[in-house]
Motif scaffolding. Structure first.
Motif, PDB file in Angstrom:
ATOM      1  N   PHE A 271     -16.627   2.482   3.650  1.00 36.06           N
ATOM      2  CA  PHE A 271     -16.711   3.879   3.196  1.00 36.06           C
ATOM      3  C   PHE A 271     -17.485   3.962   1.889  1.00 36.06           C
ATOM      4  CE2 PHE A 271     -12.477   2.027   2.224  1.00 36.06           C
ATOM      5  CZ  PHE A 271     -12.625   1.845   0.870  1.00 36.06           C
ATOM      6  N   GLU A 272     -17.885   5.177   1.551  1.00 37.30           N
ATOM      7  CA  GLU A 272     -18.517   5.442   0.261  1.00 37.30           C
ATOM      8  C   GLU A 272     -17.421   5.668  -0.768  1.00 37.30           C
ATOM      9  OE1 GLU A 272     -22.158   7.023  -0.376  1.00 37.30           O
ATOM     10  OE2 GLU A 272     -22.293   5.226   0.892  1.00 37.30           O
ATOM     11  N   LEU A 273     -17.653   5.254  -1.982  1.00 30.57           N
ATOM     12  CA  LEU A 273     -16.683   5.571  -3.028  1.00 30.57           C
ATOM     13  C   LEU A 273     -16.757   7.058  -3.354  1.00 30.57           C
ATOM     14  CD1 LEU A 273     -17.006   2.518  -5.430  1.00 30.57           C
ATOM     15  CD2 LEU A 273     -15.407   2.905  -3.543  1.00 30.57           C
ATOM     16  N   GLN A 277     -13.682   7.903  -7.923  1.00 33.71           N
ATOM     17  CA  GLN A 277     -13.680   6.445  -8.056  1.00 33.71           C
ATOM     18  C   GLN A 277     -14.877   5.990  -8.880  1.00 33.71           C
ATOM     19  OE1 GLN A 277     -13.403   5.820  -3.785  1.00 33.71           O
ATOM     20  NE2 GLN A 277     -11.420   4.787  -3.987  1.00 33.71           N
ATOM     21  N   ASP A 301      -2.769   9.227  -7.637  1.00 30.52           N
ATOM     22  CA  ASP A 301      -1.681   9.383  -6.705  1.00 30.52           C
ATOM     23  C   ASP A 301      -1.721   8.259  -5.658  1.00 30.52           C
ATOM     24  OD1 ASP A 301       0.466  10.542  -5.600  1.00 30.52           O
ATOM     25  OD2 ASP A 301      -0.480  12.495  -5.269  1.00 30.52           O
ATOM     26  N   VAL A 302      -0.612   8.060  -4.987  1.00 35.41           N
ATOM     27  CA  VAL A 302      -0.601   7.080  -3.901  1.00 35.41           C
ATOM     28  C   VAL A 302      -1.712   7.399  -2.918  1.00 35.41           C
ATOM     29  CG1 VAL A 302       1.704   6.133  -3.738  1.00 35.41           C
ATOM     30  CG2 VAL A 302       1.311   8.474  -3.022  1.00 35.41           C
ATOM     31  N   GLY A 303      -2.434   6.365  -2.515  1.00 31.81           N
ATOM     32  CA  GLY A 303      -3.477   6.560  -1.521  1.00 31.81           C
ATOM     33  C   GLY A 303      -4.782   7.111  -2.075  1.00 31.81           C
ATOM     34  N   LYS A 306      -7.075   3.349  -5.615  1.00 35.01           N
ATOM     35  CA  LYS A 306      -7.185   2.612  -6.872  1.00 35.01           C
ATOM     36  C   LYS A 306      -7.559   1.149  -6.665  1.00 35.01           C
ATOM     37  CE  LYS A 306      -2.975   3.683  -8.167  1.00 35.01           C
ATOM     38  NZ  LYS A 306      -2.617   4.556  -7.046  1.00 35.01           N
ATOM     39  N   VAL A 308      -9.748  -0.462  -4.815  1.00 33.41           N
ATOM     40  CA  VAL A 308     -11.177  -0.805  -4.900  1.00 33.41           C
ATOM     41  C   VAL A 308     -11.643  -0.797  -6.345  1.00 33.41           C
ATOM     42  CG1 VAL A 308     -13.259  -0.505  -3.560  1.00 33.41           C
ATOM     43  CG2 VAL A 308     -11.337   1.043  -3.191  1.00 33.41           C
ATOM     44  N   PRO A 454      -9.673  10.310  -1.288  1.00 34.30           N
ATOM     45  CA  PRO A 454     -10.880  10.337  -0.461  1.00 34.30           C
ATOM     46  C   PRO A 454     -10.843  11.537   0.482  1.00 34.30           C
ATOM     47  CG  PRO A 454      -9.968   8.132  -0.503  1.00 34.30           C
ATOM     48  CD  PRO A 454      -9.018   9.005  -1.240  1.00 34.30           C
ATOM     49  N   ASN A 456     -11.666  12.177   3.490  1.00 32.44           N
ATOM     50  CA  ASN A 456     -11.266  12.114   4.894  1.00 32.44           C
ATOM     51  C   ASN A 456      -9.754  12.265   5.080  1.00 32.44           C
ATOM     52  OD1 ASN A 456     -10.219   9.730   3.956  1.00 32.44           O
ATOM     53  ND2 ASN A 456     -11.161   8.429   5.501  1.00 32.44           N
ATOM     54  N   ARG A 457      -9.060  12.312   3.967  1.00 30.69           N
ATOM     55  CA  ARG A 457      -7.601  12.328   4.009  1.00 30.69           C
ATOM     56  C   ARG A 457      -7.056  13.691   4.340  1.00 30.69           C
ATOM     57  NH1 ARG A 457      -5.982   8.396   1.026  1.00 30.69           N
ATOM     58  NH2 ARG A 457      -7.753   7.176   1.598  1.00 30.69           N
ATOM     59  N   ASP A 560      -0.440  -1.078   2.817  1.00 35.85           N
ATOM     60  CA  ASP A 560      -1.579  -0.278   3.214  1.00 35.85           C
ATOM     61  C   ASP A 560      -1.986  -0.550   4.656  1.00 35.85           C
ATOM     62  OD1 ASP A 560      -3.794   1.361   3.149  1.00 35.85           O
ATOM     63  OD2 ASP A 560      -5.089  -0.187   2.300  1.00 35.85           O
ATOM     64  N   PRO A 562      -3.500   1.777   7.515  1.00 43.70           N
ATOM     65  CA  PRO A 562      -3.942   3.128   7.871  1.00 43.70           C
ATOM     66  C   PRO A 562      -3.510   3.583   9.260  1.00 43.70           C
ATOM     67  CG  PRO A 562      -5.727   1.909   6.839  1.00 43.70           C
ATOM     68  CD  PRO A 562      -4.613   0.939   7.052  1.00 43.70           C
ATOM     69  N   ARG A 589      -2.910   7.347   5.317  1.00 45.66           N
ATOM     70  CA  ARG A 589      -3.932   6.532   4.667  1.00 45.66           C
ATOM     71  C   ARG A 589      -5.201   6.447   5.487  1.00 45.66           C
ATOM     72  NH1 ARG A 589      -2.738   2.550   0.721  1.00 45.66           N
ATOM     73  NH2 ARG A 589      -1.508   3.849  -0.622  1.00 45.66           N
TER      74      ARG A 589
HETATM   75  P1  ADP Z   1      -3.700   3.399  -3.970  1.00 38.19           P
HETATM   76  O1  ADP Z   1      -4.350   4.264  -4.996  1.00 38.19           O
HETATM   77  O2  ADP Z   1      -2.390   3.968  -3.522  1.00 38.19           O
HETATM   78  O3  ADP Z   1      -3.597   1.968  -4.396  1.00 38.19           O
HETATM   79  P2  ADP Z   1      -5.438   2.327  -2.012  1.00 38.19           P
HETATM   80  O4  ADP Z   1      -6.394   1.731  -2.932  1.00 38.19           O
HETATM   81  O5  ADP Z   1      -4.474   1.422  -1.353  1.00 38.19           O
HETATM   82  O6  ADP Z   1      -4.643   3.506  -2.696  1.00 38.19           O
HETATM   83  O7  ADP Z   1      -6.254   3.160  -0.923  1.00 38.19           O
HETATM   84  C1  ADP Z   1      -5.630   3.822   0.145  1.00 38.19           C
HETATM   85  C2  ADP Z   1      -6.470   3.747   1.401  1.00 38.19           C
HETATM   86  O8  ADP Z   1      -7.662   4.494   1.233  1.00 38.19           O
HETATM   87  C3  ADP Z   1      -6.913   2.337   1.740  1.00 38.19           C
HETATM   88  O9  ADP Z   1      -6.792   2.176   3.130  1.00 38.19           O
HETATM   89  C4  ADP Z   1      -8.353   2.300   1.306  1.00 38.19           C
HETATM   90  O10 ADP Z   1      -9.095   1.374   2.078  1.00 38.19           O
HETATM   91  C5  ADP Z   1      -8.814   3.711   1.556  1.00 38.19           C
HETATM   92  N1  ADP Z   1      -9.905   4.165   0.704  1.00 38.19           N
HETATM   93  C6  ADP Z   1     -10.103   3.847  -0.599  1.00 38.19           C
HETATM   94  N2  ADP Z   1     -11.204   4.464  -1.079  1.00 38.19           N
HETATM   95  C7  ADP Z   1     -11.716   5.195  -0.067  1.00 38.19           C
HETATM   96  C8  ADP Z   1     -12.836   6.068   0.063  1.00 38.19           C
HETATM   97  N3  ADP Z   1     -13.682   6.288  -0.952  1.00 38.19           N
HETATM   98  N4  ADP Z   1     -13.055   6.667   1.265  1.00 38.19           N
HETATM   99  C9  ADP Z   1     -12.212   6.442   2.287  1.00 38.19           C
HETATM  100  N5  ADP Z   1     -11.136   5.639   2.241  1.00 38.19           N
HETATM  101  C10 ADP Z   1     -10.881   5.016   1.076  1.00 38.19           C
END
Ligand code: ADP
Ligand code: MG
Length: 697
Positions: A271-273, A277, A301-303, A306, A308, A454, A456-457, A560, A562, A589
């Motif tokens: 995915f794109e950041l 992010q 927030d959760v999901g 963070k 990456v 993100p 798509n959520r 995690d 999805p 997720r």
């Molecule tokens: P948290 O902030 O709770 O630690 P995570 O880093 O675990 O969240 O990310 C939650 C989910 O979103 C993971 O499955 C991750 O791969 C996905 N994700 C992270 N960044 C993006 C993005 N830019 N676009 C789509 N999905 C993403």
């Protein structure tokens, strides 16, 4: 007296004991102490909870039934009336106002009034006229004797203090009066320049206004003035502490440009950041290029994605030939992080190791050696382990996940070994609090937010059902499983012990295997499982070899998957708001619509607080909003982390209400902190010296 050698003028000390005040002997001092009032300053800072205006006092004929009113009258007869309830004593008086109207006044459980207010006493009563059948009665909430010399107690707005059974509000009024006479001589910590720019009165004037206002609004403005100074002192202290830490420590300066590993990471992501992010990454990049160790808090927030961002920071260290460490509060979470991080690391050619105490002595020794030699470039582990037992060859970046679970002490310990270079530290939290509050709670950290997940959520759809409809919840869960999705079932919170909780979870998993979820592949996860088994279960769930994970709150953070799109939380009313929000974050997720089903006892068996918690979760999935609700429900003192963060107690500021004040104080604090000479910085340093002394900060 020798006029050529004047005595050095001693600054009046606000922290002298209350018994130095006139009218306060050892006994009263003891009673005041029970209210938390030990020093003269405690008394002057104990602001009224309300004000009464006796000047509005009239006769009973002006009083409407059911409304609050103040009446001036004379006691004609008074006595205790027995009631059927043993712990209820009713004091009943026949009173007559100046127009001759008679009413029965009642007090609850204050038998001693019979002696204090004999017939003939002139009184002011504040309370509520209750109509109904028979003659009206006046339920008294507060009263004052209406004597000639009662000015303090009856003139103008009369302050009502948070009192106790053995210290009356009248006594507090007198004691405060005495304290205020002394407080006049205390120094003002607020520099004149700030006072002018902000249009604020002197501290002593504000104190006086807060206790003895002419209008109620004046008291609130005075409180704000006091709160502003309080916040300013606190924030100056925090800024100074942060700068002090920066001064001594030196970190590795990393390139201002990202290198090949980061490029590889970006290329490997499916995915794109998000802009959010990227924003966080920009802030981190700038920090890493400096020689001062980064101390940044990443709130999201959760999901919100963070992980990456954390990985970015870690790979920057590796790129530069150093090491990165990712620390988690629990073994499960560390293992979980490892499962996410390791494949990505491998893809970009980076060696990662897992360090947890459940590795077993041999494996642990080997892992440590690899960390020591630098062969392990990326280390994932529990906080304790990384901190205590490992000598890194060259640690440049440390990421602390779920940092709110650690105390300040621990947080600071990561700042690294004495001598050598300190690591840049990124603290992450999934329990976001409004930025202004974060500035106070984590004042020594720079704050970055990932305010949006993100795109798509889709927000998790949350439903709250009671036990009797839980069959429906499981039916829905099965539907998801039949469509190839996965699910979580969270077991009730058991307080006795982790062992009991673990047993309950295994039994519940077993029960579900034969009942609601028969025919599906069910795994069980709890804190008492051997690490290897826990890892295997997690792995199997990730690989879709399990359909359902029945778990305790060990899955609260980090897990995690999805493809897991539905969660049932049993006895949800037992969990805290933040905890439920964290749990819910395990679903939703991916791009699929996810569901969270909160199962509770029937509504009428729940406390109002529990009902509001569950309703709030149904109403919103915004972690920042929920943090605010949580704050309202739990009260300021419980503000997440404030206590364990070791901050001094706030006497005037109301963090939920005083956002603007925090912002203004923050801006001033940055400017004023460097001035070593000002009374403000002296006050700030004293504050933190005290806090340190109490072993808090
Ligand atoms: P948290 O902030 O709770 O630690 P995570 O880093 O675990 O969240 O990310 C939650 C989910 O979103 C993971 O499955 C991750 O791969 C996905 N994700 C992270 N960044 C993006 C993005 N830019 N676009 C789509 N999905 C993403
Ligand atoms: Mg996370």
């Amino acid at each position: 007296m020798d006029q050529h050698a004047p005595r050095a003028r001693r600054l009046p000390d606000p922290d002298v004991s209350v018994d130095t005040l006139p009218g306060v002997g050892p006994k009263v001092a003891q009673r005041l102490a029970r209210l938390g009032l030990r020093t003269v300053r405690d008394v002057s800072d104990h602001l009224p909870r309300a004000f009464l205006d006796w000047s509005e006092a009239g006769g009973f004929d002006q009083v409407l039934a059911g409304t609050e009113a103040t009446v001036r009258c004379t006691i004609e007869r008074i006595g205790v009336r027995p009631t059927r309830r043993r712990n209820l004593k009713l004091v009943q008086a026949s009173v007559r106002d100046d127009n001759g109207s008679r009413v029965t006044a009642v007090w609850f459980n204050q038998q001693w009034l019979v002696d204090q207010l004999p017939p003939g006493t002139r009184v002011l009563l504040h309370g509520r006229l209750e109509g109904g059948f028979g003659p009206p009665t006046f339920r008294v909430e507060r009263h004052e004797r209406d004597t000639e010399d009662a000015g303090l107690h009856t003139l103008g707005l009369v302050p009502v203090y948070p009192a106790s059974e053995d210290v009356s509000t009248a006594k507090l009024r007198e004691v405060t009066e005495a304290a205020l006479r002394i407080a006049r001589h205390w120094p003002d910590a607020l520099p004149a320049g700030v006072r002018d720019a902000e249009g604020l009165p002197l501290r002593t004037d504000a104190l006086l206004l807060a206790h003895r206002p002419e209008r109620v609004e004046d008291a609130e403005r005075a409180r704000e003035r006091l709160a502003f100074e309080e916040l300013l002192v606190l924030l100056v202290g925090l800024v100074r502490r942060r700068r002090g830490a920066e001064e001594g420590a030196r970190a590795h300066t990393l390139d201002a440009e990202d290198g090949a590993l980061v490029a590889a990471l970006r290329a490997s992501l499916p995915f794109e950041l998000t802009p959010e992010q990227e924003g966080a990454i920009d802030a981190i990049r700038a920090d890493l290029a400096g020689e001062a160790p980064m101390q940044r808090l990443l709130q999201g927030d959760v999901g919100s994605g963070k992980t990456v961002v954390a990985l970015y920071a870690l790979l920057r260290a590796v790129e530069a030939g150093h090491q990165g460490a990712l620390m988690a509060p629990t073994e499960t979470l560390a293992e979980q992080h490892f499962l996410t991080v390791e494949p990505l690391a491998r893809e970009v050619g980076v060696a990662a190791v897992l360090l947890t105490s459940s590795l077993g002595a041999r494996a642990l020794g080997e892992a440590r050696d690899r960390v020591g030699s630098g062969e392990a470039q990326l280390v994932v582990g529990t906080h304790a382990l990384i901190q205590e037992a490992v000598a890194f060859r060259s640690l440049a970046v440390a990421v602390v996940d779920e940092q709110h679970r650690f105390g300040v002490e621990q947080r600071r310990a990561i700042t690294g070994p004495a001598g050598g270079r300190a690591p840049h530290v990124l603290h992450m939290t999934a329990t976001p609090i409004p930025r202004t509050l974060a500035q106070v709670v984590y004042g020594d950290l720079a704050v970055t937010e990932i305010a949006r997940p993100p795109r798509n959520r889709r927000p998790v759809v949350t439903r709250w059902v009671t036990h009797e409809r839980s069959a429906e919840a499981y039916r829905r869960l099965r539907r998801h499983l039949e469509e190839g999705r996965q699910a979580y079932v969270v077991c009730p919170l058991v307080s006795e012990s982790e062992a009991v909780e673990a047993r309950a979870a295994s039994e519940e998993a077993e029960r579900l295997r034969h009942a609601e979820l028969s025919g599906f592949r069910i795994g069980c996860l709890h804190g008492q499982l051997p690490a290897a088994e826990r890892r295997e279960t997690m792995d199997a769930f990730k690989r879709r070899e399990l359909d359902v994970l029945v778990a305790t709150t060990v899955i609260e953070v980090g897990v995690d998957v999805p493809n897991a799109t539905i969660m049932i939380v049993q006895e949800a009313d037992r969990f805290g708001l933040a905890q439920l929000h964290q749990l819910r974050g395990r679903v939703g997720r991916g791009a699929e619509q996810s569901y969270c089903l909160l199962v509770s006892r029937p509504r009428d068996e729940l406390t109002e607080n529990a009902q509001r918690r569950l309703q709030a979760l149904v109403d919103t999935s915004d972690g920042f909003r929920l943090a605010e609700v949580d704050l309202e429900l739990r009260g300021e003192g419980e503000l997440l982390g404030t206590r364990q963060s070791g901050l001094p107690e706030l006497r005037f500021a109301r963090l939920t209400r005083d956002r603007r004040l925090v912002e203004r104080a923050r801006a001033w604090a940055e400017r004023l902190a460097p001035d070593d000479e000002s009374p403000l910085t002296a006050a700030a340093d004293r504050l933190f010296a005290d806090a340190d002394h109490r072993g808090l900060a």
